[in-house]
Design a protein around this motif. Structure first.
Motif, mmCIF file in Angstrom:
data_model
loop_
_atom_site.group_PDB
_atom_site.id
_atom_site.type_symbol
_atom_site.label_atom_id
_atom_site.label_comp_id
_atom_site.label_asym_id
_atom_site.label_seq_id
_atom_site.Cartn_x
_atom_site.Cartn_y
_atom_site.Cartn_z
ATOM 1 N N GLU A 1 15.480 31.322 -5.752
ATOM 2 C CA GLU A 1 14.211 31.734 -5.154
ATOM 3 C C GLU A 1 13.508 32.755 -6.035
ATOM 4 O O GLU A 1 14.123 33.672 -6.569
ATOM 5 C CB GLU A 1 14.457 32.366 -3.781
ATOM 6 C CG GLU A 1 15.003 31.401 -2.761
ATOM 7 C CD GLU A 1 15.393 32.112 -1.474
ATOM 8 O OE1 GLU A 1 15.953 33.211 -1.547
ATOM 9 O OE2 GLU A 1 15.127 31.540 -0.412
ATOM 10 N N LYS A 2 12.200 32.590 -6.148
ATOM 11 C CA LYS A 2 11.405 33.563 -6.893
ATOM 12 C C LYS A 2 11.256 34.827 -6.066
ATOM 13 O O LYS A 2 11.284 34.797 -4.838
ATOM 14 C CB LYS A 2 10.052 32.976 -7.249
ATOM 15 C CG LYS A 2 10.170 31.886 -8.297
ATOM 16 C CD LYS A 2 8.841 31.493 -8.852
ATOM 17 C CE LYS A 2 9.052 30.506 -9.996
ATOM 18 N NZ LYS A 2 7.801 30.220 -10.680
ATOM 19 N N VAL B 1 9.036 38.464 -5.396
ATOM 20 C CA VAL B 1 7.763 39.169 -5.526
ATOM 21 C C VAL B 1 7.927 40.598 -5.025
ATOM 22 O O VAL B 1 8.582 40.835 -4.018
ATOM 23 C CB VAL B 1 6.627 38.443 -4.769
ATOM 24 C CG1 VAL B 1 6.909 38.300 -3.294
ATOM 25 C CG2 VAL B 1 5.287 39.138 -4.972
ATOM 26 N N TYR C 1 9.395 32.659 -1.072
ATOM 27 C CA TYR C 1 9.679 33.783 -1.952
ATOM 28 C C TYR C 1 10.629 34.777 -1.287
ATOM 29 O O TYR C 1 10.604 34.945 -0.062
ATOM 30 C CB TYR C 1 8.399 34.550 -2.304
ATOM 31 C CG TYR C 1 7.531 33.887 -3.336
ATOM 32 C CD1 TYR C 1 7.607 34.256 -4.675
ATOM 33 C CD2 TYR C 1 6.620 32.902 -2.970
ATOM 34 C CE1 TYR C 1 6.799 33.663 -5.624
ATOM 35 C CE2 TYR C 1 5.809 32.295 -3.913
ATOM 36 C CZ TYR C 1 5.898 32.678 -5.241
ATOM 37 O OH TYR C 1 5.104 32.087 -6.172
ATOM 38 N N ARG D 1 16.046 40.036 -10.256
ATOM 39 C CA ARG D 1 14.966 39.390 -10.998
ATOM 40 C C ARG D 1 13.633 39.760 -10.361
ATOM 41 O O ARG D 1 13.590 40.252 -9.236
ATOM 42 C CB ARG D 1 15.127 37.871 -11.020
ATOM 43 C CG ARG D 1 14.957 37.213 -9.650
ATOM 44 C CD ARG D 1 15.094 35.700 -9.649
ATOM 45 N NE ARG D 1 13.976 35.071 -10.322
ATOM 46 C CZ ARG D 1 14.072 33.917 -10.989
ATOM 47 N NH1 ARG D 1 15.235 33.282 -11.052
ATOM 48 N NH2 ARG D 1 13.021 33.395 -11.574
ATOM 49 N N ASP E 1 9.537 37.903 -10.359
ATOM 50 C CA ASP E 1 8.625 36.866 -10.844
ATOM 51 C C ASP E 1 7.161 37.222 -10.648
ATOM 52 O O ASP E 1 6.312 36.724 -11.384
ATOM 53 C CB ASP E 1 8.924 35.543 -10.120
ATOM 54 C CG ASP E 1 10.355 35.102 -10.346
ATOM 55 O OD1 ASP E 1 10.623 34.475 -11.384
ATOM 56 O OD2 ASP E 1 11.220 35.413 -9.492
ATOM 57 N N ARG F 1 10.568 35.925 -17.121
ATOM 58 C CA ARG F 1 10.498 34.937 -16.034
ATOM 59 C C ARG F 1 9.209 34.112 -16.056
ATOM 60 O O ARG F 1 8.989 33.295 -15.166
ATOM 61 C CB ARG F 1 10.575 35.656 -14.677
ATOM 62 C CG ARG F 1 11.801 36.502 -14.481
ATOM 63 C CD ARG F 1 13.039 35.680 -14.323
ATOM 64 N NE ARG F 1 14.187 36.578 -14.162
ATOM 65 C CZ ARG F 1 15.429 36.169 -14.204
ATOM 66 N NH1 ARG F 1 15.706 34.905 -14.374
ATOM 67 N NH2 ARG F 1 16.408 37.034 -14.070
ATOM 68 N N GLY G 1 6.407 35.319 -15.395
ATOM 69 C CA GLY G 1 5.830 35.782 -14.141
ATOM 70 C C GLY G 1 4.381 36.182 -14.274
ATOM 71 O O GLY G 1 3.738 35.958 -15.308
#
Length: 167
Positions: A2-3, A5, A27, A81, A83, A130, A132
């Motif tokens: 999963e990204k 935010v 997200y 992480r 993104d 990423r 992003g």
């Protein structure tokens, strides 16, 4: 995977609505607040109830440059992480020219221009890794100044300039 935010100023209003909408899109969300901790914690709990381990919360004062690098490390530690960075946090109050104070300047410039710049700087390597993106939130007053709100309008106009220069 999963990204993830990170949304600054996401305890209420537009930030909370953005967090809910992106969460529904799949997200993982890193929420942020300064003084609205109870609202942010409730939103975090709601998102995690809907989808376990999908939301986290960091708290920090965006007007203090010295705290921003530590804050970004906390953001990255939540899910390993990042993104998307959404610079949403914003202070808004009038500053007539004859009443401008250094604390008002620091609050308005700090939240509306300085924090987006330094958050973007400290998170740039991760976002590049990423592939992003950064989203900087502004309003009409960056382009059409609101009488009596000179510092806010200057800060938002500066954020627009920073965004345009970043291309």
């Amino acid at each position: 995977m999963e990204k993830v935010v990170f949304i600054s100023g996401s305890a209420k209003r537009l930030g909370a609505a953005t967090a809910q909408a992106l969460h529904q899109q799949g997200y993982r969300i890193v929420l942020h607040c300064l003084g609205s901790y109870q609202q942010a914690a409730a939103l975090c709990e709601e998102l995690n109830f809907t989808r376990p381990d999908s939301a986290a919360l960091v708290q920090g004062d965006l007007t203090q440059i010295s705290q921003l690098e530590t804050l970004t490390a906390k953001v990255l530690a939540q899910f390993g992480r990042l993104d998307v960075l959404i610079n949403n946090a914003s202070s808004f109050f009038p500053t007539p020219l004859d009443e401008i104070s250094q604390p008002a300047w620091q609050t308005l410039v700090g939240s509306n221009m300085q924090a987006p710049l330094f958050l973007s700087h400290y998170l740039a390597d991760e976002l590049k890794r990423r592939k992003g993106t950064i989203i900087n939130m502004v309003d009409i007053h960056a382009f059409r100044p609101l009488a009596g709100h000179s510092v806010y309008c200057m800060a938002k106009a500066g954020l627009v300039s920073m965004t345009d220069a970043g291309h």
